[in-house]
Design a protein around this motif. Structure first.
Motif, mmCIF file in Angstrom:
data_model
loop_
_atom_site.group_PDB
_atom_site.id
_atom_site.type_symbol
_atom_site.label_atom_id
_atom_site.label_comp_id
_atom_site.label_asym_id
_atom_site.label_seq_id
_atom_site.Cartn_x
_atom_site.Cartn_y
_atom_site.Cartn_z
ATOM 1 N N LEU A 175 17.801 35.124 41.389
ATOM 2 C CA LEU A 175 16.947 36.309 41.353
ATOM 3 C C LEU A 175 16.129 36.332 40.063
ATOM 4 C CD1 LEU A 175 16.015 38.991 42.584
ATOM 5 C CD2 LEU A 175 17.958 40.094 41.446
ATOM 6 N N SER A 189 12.125 36.006 40.110
ATOM 7 C CA SER A 189 11.434 37.178 39.539
ATOM 8 C C SER A 189 10.455 36.751 38.456
ATOM 9 C CB SER A 189 12.450 38.160 38.939
ATOM 10 O OG SER A 189 13.294 38.690 39.924
ATOM 11 N N GLU A 222 20.402 46.724 38.291
ATOM 12 C CA GLU A 222 19.646 46.989 39.523
ATOM 13 C C GLU A 222 20.435 46.556 40.763
ATOM 14 O OE1 GLU A 222 15.834 45.129 38.976
ATOM 15 O OE2 GLU A 222 15.201 46.627 37.519
ATOM 16 N N LEU A 223 21.073 45.400 40.668
ATOM 17 C CA LEU A 223 21.838 44.883 41.810
ATOM 18 C C LEU A 223 23.067 45.729 42.132
ATOM 19 C CD1 LEU A 223 21.779 41.004 41.355
ATOM 20 C CD2 LEU A 223 21.090 42.244 43.403
ATOM 21 N N SER A 241 19.554 50.730 45.440
ATOM 22 C CA SER A 241 18.569 49.633 45.371
ATOM 23 C C SER A 241 19.116 48.433 46.136
ATOM 24 C CB SER A 241 18.316 49.191 43.925
ATOM 25 O OG SER A 241 17.654 50.185 43.197
ATOM 26 N N GLU A 242 18.222 47.704 46.772
ATOM 27 C CA GLU A 242 18.611 46.471 47.470
ATOM 28 C C GLU A 242 17.532 45.425 47.258
ATOM 29 O OE1 GLU A 242 19.310 47.468 51.598
ATOM 30 O OE2 GLU A 242 20.987 48.784 51.104
ATOM 31 N N PHE A 243 17.975 44.183 47.159
ATOM 32 C CA PHE A 243 17.086 43.032 47.061
ATOM 33 C C PHE A 243 17.345 42.134 48.262
ATOM 34 C CE2 PHE A 243 17.581 44.256 42.637
ATOM 35 C CZ PHE A 243 16.414 43.877 41.990
ATOM 36 N N TYR A 261 10.907 37.473 47.383
ATOM 37 C CA TYR A 261 11.914 38.517 47.490
ATOM 38 C C TYR A 261 11.257 39.889 47.576
ATOM 39 C CZ TYR A 261 11.451 39.964 42.555
ATOM 40 O OH TYR A 261 10.994 40.444 41.360
ATOM 41 N N LYS A 314 12.277 44.078 46.623
ATOM 42 C CA LYS A 314 13.210 45.051 46.054
ATOM 43 C C LYS A 314 12.828 46.414 46.599
ATOM 44 C CE LYS A 314 15.099 47.331 42.051
ATOM 45 N NZ LYS A 314 14.749 48.036 40.843
ATOM 46 N N ASN A 361 14.009 50.665 46.932
ATOM 47 C CA ASN A 361 14.771 51.742 46.294
ATOM 48 C C ASN A 361 14.750 52.975 47.182
ATOM 49 O OD1 ASN A 361 15.074 50.282 43.803
ATOM 50 N ND2 ASN A 361 12.974 50.816 43.314
#
Length: 175
Positions: free
Chosen positions: A17, A21, A54-55, A60-62, A74, A76, A78
């Motif tokens: 990630l 990112s 964040e994870l 929140s989801e990625f 990816y 992200k 919220n």
């Protein structure tokens, strides 16, 4: 068209990630920003601590887009209190959709976007919203093509540079 698989990102994927990112952010924004501001942003927003936080946030989801075993992009998302601004319980924010430059035009962003829409519907969201840099016409056009409309603007700080993001939203139809 590339065969794309979607995978929810977990803590065991944090190194990947961080890599995707940083790489996609640089590919997307380095041309329009100073190296100092880019470096400052990367050091603030893509650290292991920040990504871990964040994870592990339940709001929140990625999700990775994979081609074979390679992470090529990816998203992200919220909801609830994790949203960066609106914090509307009936909304879902798409905070980031990033795709490796070599996969532009291959529908990867669309698949990630469609994933966010599906999750929004599963969570009974009334609408999706996001902020997109006013100097990123490629992204603005992508969202407009998908039915998003502008509703406001806000300031996004990249390093020491205050930039204007266009805020856009998409009402979801009730099934």
């Amino acid at each position: 068209m590339v065969a794309i698989e979607i995978k929810k990102v977990g803590l065991t994927d944090i190194r990947q990630l961080q890599e995707i990112s940083r790489q996609t952010f640089i590919e997307t924004f380095a041309g329009g920003n100073t190296e100092e501001n880019m470096q400052k942003y990367l050091e603030e927003c893509f650290t292991m601590d920040k990504l871990t936080s964040e994870l592990t946030n339940p709001d929140s989801e990625f999700y990775f887009a994979l081609s074979g075993n390679k992470v090529i992009g990816y998203v992200k998302i919220n909801f609830g209190q994790a949203q960066t601004e609106l914090k509307d319980q009936k909304a879902l924010e798409i905070e980031r959709i990033y795709v490796l430059k070599e996969f532009y035009g291959k529908k990867v962003g669309q698949v990630l976007y469609d994933t966010a829409v599906e999750i929004a519907k599963l969570k009974s969201a009334d609408y999706l919203w996001l902020g997109v840099w006013e100097e990123n016409p490629r992204a603005i056009n992508f969202y407009k093509k998908n039915g998003f409309v502008e509703f406001d603007k806000h300031i996004f700080k990249l390093g020491n540079d205050e930039q204007t993001d266009i805020m856009m939203k998409l009402q979801l139809g009730k099934n």
